[in-house]
Design an enzyme around this catalytic site. Structure first.
Site, PDB file in Angstrom:
ATOM      1  N   HIS A 130       0.872  -1.372  -0.197  1.00  0.00           N
ATOM      2  CA  HIS A 130      -0.321   0.092   0.383  1.00  0.00           C
ATOM      3  C   HIS A 130       0.880   1.310  -0.215  1.00  0.00           C
ATOM      4  CE1 HIS A 130      -3.870  -2.684   0.686  1.00  0.00           C
ATOM      5  NE2 HIS A 130      -3.064  -3.261   1.684  1.00  0.00           N
TER       6      HIS A 130
ATOM      7  N   HIS B 285      -0.779  -7.142  -5.179  1.00  0.00           N
ATOM      8  CA  HIS B 285      -0.029  -7.947  -4.518  1.00  0.00           C
ATOM      9  C   HIS B 285       0.421  -8.869  -5.547  1.00  0.00           C
ATOM     10  CE1 HIS B 285      -2.281 -11.836  -5.042  1.00  0.00           C
ATOM     11  NE2 HIS B 285      -1.989 -12.198  -3.363  1.00  0.00           N
TER      12      HIS B 285
ATOM     13  N   THR C  87       3.004 -16.629  -4.722  1.00  0.00           N
ATOM     14  CA  THR C  87       2.989 -17.500  -5.169  1.00  0.00           C
ATOM     15  C   THR C  87       2.986 -18.489  -4.266  1.00  0.00           C
ATOM     16  OG1 THR C  87       5.823 -17.052  -5.629  1.00  0.00           O
ATOM     17  CG2 THR C  87       4.398 -16.740  -7.782  1.00  0.00           C
ATOM     18  N   ARG C  88       2.906 -20.252  -4.916  1.00  0.00           N
ATOM     19  CA  ARG C  88       3.555 -20.880  -3.604  1.00  0.00           C
ATOM     20  C   ARG C  88       3.239 -22.328  -4.241  1.00  0.00           C
ATOM     21  NH1 ARG C  88      -1.655 -18.502  -4.240  1.00  0.00           N
ATOM     22  NH2 ARG C  88      -3.259 -20.556  -4.862  1.00  0.00           N
TER      23      ARG C  88
ATOM     24  N   HIS D 168     -20.174  -8.213  -3.651  1.00  0.00           N
ATOM     25  CA  HIS D 168     -20.995  -7.829  -3.412  1.00  0.00           C
ATOM     26  C   HIS D 168     -21.111  -5.938  -3.822  1.00  0.00           C
ATOM     27  CE1 HIS D 168     -17.747  -7.999  -0.235  1.00  0.00           C
ATOM     28  NE2 HIS D 168     -18.131  -6.396  -0.274  1.00  0.00           N
TER      29      HIS D 168
ATOM     30  N   GLY E 127      -4.187 -22.302  11.276  1.00  0.00           N
ATOM     31  CA  GLY E 127      -3.014 -22.140  12.730  1.00  0.00           C
ATOM     32  C   GLY E 127      -1.778 -21.431  12.470  1.00  0.00           C
TER      33      GLY E 127
END
Length: 297
Positions: free
Chosen positions: A123, A133, A136-137, A197, A280
């Protein structure tokens, strides 16, 4: 699908960490080189780095990572760059969600998982600089593995040439793999980063993929790496171009209202936020994507 993937897991984890180091260095460099325009006399921002740990129900080691956050810089108002490698067993809620969404059999019988990746949200101080934004994973279970991620641009004041540069750079990095990738991943991003929305997208799009597994791990890892490599050349020139522009109170107000859209999306729809909280992981690391200030009208 178990031990034979240990080498691949280590390579993916190391790559995400290396990409994190490159981005942190580049962004601190932007802070140092900002010598004209608003906030030029402020102190250059620096990342505060905190180790994060995933909590497991039985108290055993469940992995963790680094949360790197910069607040109140000359260029970046708030930016988080997180990298993590976590593992253990999925709780029942996460098992059910994973099995339902991905169609993975056997999750209840063997709910082990391993996940590694990098996640970034920036930001900006200057309303003319777009928020951004990127993530990668890689995700692994004994039953399946896949890659995901992408990046998308979120300007509150849009410049068509900036949007074009961001998309063109991503296309250039994807085309060597297949010219079919960019249009497919662009469409996926347009659908994924949509706020039902509000009836609108949260930004001007980018690229996104999930559940990516062609059966060729090397090929899929290479594509994921180039999604990550595209980020800095797609984004940094936009910051260098816009960071010295003057802004008005009206511009700042526009920025704060737009940030409200970002917060709504991440809290209501984002899969990564939901997964991180359900499994978690450190809540501060999961929620670092939220803007420092936002406004609703």
């Amino acid at each position: 699908m178990t031990e034979e993937f240990d080498i691949e897991k280590a390579r993916a984890s190391a790559w995400f960490r290396d990409l994190r180091d490159q981005i942190v260095a580049a962004f601190e460099g932007l802070e140092d080189s900002h010598d004209s325009g608003p906030l030029r006399d402020a102190t250059p921002g620096r990342f505060e780095v905190t180790e994060t740990r995933r909590s497991s129900e039985d108290g055993s080691d469940a992995g963790g990572g680094l949360m790197s956050v910069m607040r109140g810089g000359r260029v970046f108002e708030k930016i988080g760059v997180n990298v993590s490698t976590v593992y253990g067993t999925l709780g029942e809620r996460a098992q059910n969600a994973m099995a339902a969404r991905k169609g993975i059999p056997g999750m209840k019988a063997d709910p082990r998982f391993w996940a590694s990746g990098i996640s970034l949200v920036a930001h900006m101080q200057n309303p003319h600089c777009p928020a951004v934004h990127m993530n990668t994973r890689m995700f692994w279970t004994p039953h399946a593995w896949w890659f995901g991620g992408g990046s998308d641009l979120n300007p509150c004041i849009e410049y068509a040439e900036d949007t074009q540069h961001f998309h063109d750079t991503q296309k250039q990095h994807l085309d060597p793999h297949s010219e079919a990738h960019y249009p497919r991943l662009k469409e996926w991003a347009d659908e994924y980063f949509y706020i039902p929305h509000r009836g609108r997208a949260r930004g001007v799009g980018g690229i996104f993929m999930d559940d990516h597994n062609t059966g060729d791990w090397e090929q899929d890892f290479s594509l994921t790496q180039d999604i990550g490599r595209a980020f800095l050349p797609a984004f940094v020139p936009l910051v260098e171009k816009r960071r010295a522009q003057d802004w008005s109170d009206a511009d700042k107000d526009t920025q704060l209202v737009h940030r409200g859209l970002y917060a709504e999306y991440n809290l209501v729809y984002d899969r990564g936020t939901k997964f991180g909280l359900e499994t978690g992981h450190d809540a501060n690391a999961v929620l670092m994507s939220l803007p420092p200030l936002a406004k609703w009208v």
